[in-house]
Design an enzyme around this catalytic site. Structure first.
Site, PDB file in Angstrom:
ATOM      1  N   CYS A  79       0.869  -1.182   0.000  1.00 16.53           N
ATOM      2  CA  CYS A  79       0.000   0.000   0.000  1.00 16.53           C
ATOM      3  C   CYS A  79       0.905   1.230   0.000  1.00 16.53           C
ATOM      4  CB  CYS A  79      -0.917   0.005   1.219  1.00 16.53           C
ATOM      5  SG  CYS A  79      -1.985   1.466   1.280  1.00 16.53           S
ATOM      6  N   HIS A 162      -2.447  -5.165 -10.430  1.00 18.93           N
ATOM      7  CA  HIS A 162      -3.108  -3.998 -11.037  1.00 18.93           C
ATOM      8  C   HIS A 162      -3.393  -4.274 -12.507  1.00 18.93           C
ATOM      9  CE1 HIS A 162      -2.306  -1.194  -7.676  1.00 18.93           C
ATOM     10  NE2 HIS A 162      -1.279  -1.984  -7.467  1.00 18.93           N
ATOM     11  N   GLU A 216     -10.181   0.094  -6.046  1.00 24.05           N
ATOM     12  CA  GLU A 216      -9.213  -0.730  -5.321  1.00 24.05           C
ATOM     13  C   GLU A 216      -9.806  -2.087  -4.932  1.00 24.05           C
ATOM     14  OE1 GLU A 216      -6.747   0.540  -2.187  1.00 24.05           O
ATOM     15  OE2 GLU A 216      -6.607   2.610  -2.891  1.00 24.05           O
ATOM     16  N   GLY A 228      -1.172   1.933  -7.278  1.00 26.50           N
ATOM     17  CA  GLY A 228      -1.865   2.105  -8.561  1.00 26.50           C
ATOM     18  C   GLY A 228      -1.223   3.187  -9.412  1.00 26.50           C
TER      19      GLY A 228
HETATM   20  N1  LIG Z   1      -6.349  -2.199  -2.369  1.00 30.89           N
HETATM   21  C1  LIG Z   1      -4.939  -2.586  -2.497  1.00 30.89           C
HETATM   22  C2  LIG Z   1      -4.168  -2.263  -1.194  1.00 30.89           C
HETATM   23  C3  LIG Z   1      -4.080  -0.767  -0.934  1.00 30.89           C
HETATM   24  C4  LIG Z   1      -3.351  -0.069  -2.042  1.00 30.89           C
HETATM   25  C5  LIG Z   1      -3.502   1.444  -2.085  1.00 30.89           C
HETATM   26  N2  LIG Z   1      -4.310   2.046  -1.046  1.00 30.89           N
HETATM   27  C6  LIG Z   1      -2.151   2.121  -2.215  1.00 30.89           C
HETATM   28  O1  LIG Z   1      -1.988   3.273  -1.757  1.00 30.89           O
HETATM   29  O2  LIG Z   1      -1.251   1.495  -2.827  1.00 30.89           O
HETATM   30  C7  LIG Z   1      -4.851  -4.088  -2.781  1.00 30.89           C
HETATM   31  O3  LIG Z   1      -5.813  -4.798  -2.480  1.00 30.89           O
HETATM   32  O4  LIG Z   1      -3.816  -4.509  -3.320  1.00 30.89           O
END
Ligand SMILES: N[C@H](CCC[C@H](N)C(=O)O)C(=O)O
Length: 285
Positions: A79, A162, A216, A228
């Site tokens: 994250c 992604h 997400e 992302g």
């Molecule tokens: N939803 C993402 C985790 C949080 C990523 C995002 N909040 C960031 O800042 O990279 C996943 O399931 O891989």
């Protein structure tokens, strides 16, 4: 029910992607998906996109370990926005200008770039279908899937999966409709984070500029997504749409991402603390 002392927390965000941060370096914490969902719930809990736990370092090579949980209760390995926030907490505590954070995706190096601005080396992007991961051997530059008007994404892993779709008008995409369908597409055995990206600069620009919105995995639409943004820059550079450094314009603000010659991806952006408090023991005993 035994009532332990209530858990203190800090509410933080990176460009509006928000977190409840718990410090479990000196106290054992037992999390369950139900408890994570309860804390994350914006109606009955504190409310956040991700629950973030700071745990003791594993060995001598890091300052702390960071564990990350989506609001649906699922644990994830990376994250970006939370990494900047935890790094800022650690640097504020130590007075150092840098911090090393251990995550499920590996060791991440962070550095202060001034007042509440942090740069994180997010490591190497995963470009092979097995690294994303995908359910079958396909060219990650053209995943060959289509849902609604979205088609032909680029697959990238930043420690999490992604799928980046390039579109002419990012604002026109009904992300709340196509996002969950794509998140759960059969090509993504571990689901995926879904980005729609609109180029705002020409391929020969010295610094790229890309508008990006995100659905997400395990959370839904957020104001920003650090991993992302990294995936979007890598995808655009691989497609020849952007130089290897660009400003990613998210709902909550702008991140600067650079895909370095050593293949590491550098993310620079702000951090913010909203408030501190203690959790109601009925949320987290
Ligand atoms: N939803 C993402 C985790 C949080 C990523 C995002 N909040 C960031 O800042 O990279 C996943 O399931 O891989």
């Amino acid at each position: 029910m035994t009532h332990g002392t209530a858990w203190p927390f800090v509410k933080m965000h990176g460009l509006g992607n928000d977190f409840v941060v718990l410090d479990a370096r000196s106290r054992a914490l037992t999390l369950t998906p139900e408890r994570i969902r309860a804390v994350s719930d914006r109606r009955t809990g504190i409310g956040c996109d991700q629950l973030v736990v700071i745990a003791p370092p594993n060995g001598q090579v890091s300052d702390a370990t960071m564990l990350i949980y989506n609001s649906d209760g699922s644990e994830v390995a990376a994250c970006g926005n939370a990494t900047r926030c935890v790094a800022w907490l650690l640097m504020t505590e130590s007075g150092a200008e840098s911090a090393v954070i251990e995550t499920r995706a590996g060791l991440l190096d962070a550095e202060s770039r001034g007042a509440q601005l942090v740069a994180v080396d997010m490591g190497r992007p995963g470009l092979d279908w097995r690294e994303i991961p995908l359910a079958q051997a396909v060219d990650t530059l053209h995943l060959g899937i289509k849902v609604g008007a979205l088609t032909d994404p680029v697959g990238v892993s930043m420690g999490n999966p992604h799928a980046v779709f390039f579109v002419n008008d990012a604002e026109a995409v009904e992300l709340s409709t196509v996002g969950p369908v794509l998140e759960h597409h059969a090509l993504f055995p571990e689901r995926a984070n879904i980005e729609v990206a609109q180029m705002l600069s020409s391929p020969d620009a010295a610094l790229g500029r890309i508008r990006m919105r995100v659905w997400e995995r395990g959370t839904g639409i957020t104001m920003a997504c650090g991993t992302g943004a990294c995936a979007t820059l890598v995808a655009a550079a691989r497609r020849g749409l952007s130089p290897r450094k660009a400003e990613i314009v998210l709902d909550g603000g702008t991140l600067t991402i650079e895909w370095l010659p050593d293949n590491h991806v550098l993310m620079t952006g702000p951090v913010a603390t909203s408030f501190a408090g203690t959790l109601d023991p009925t949320l987290l005993p």
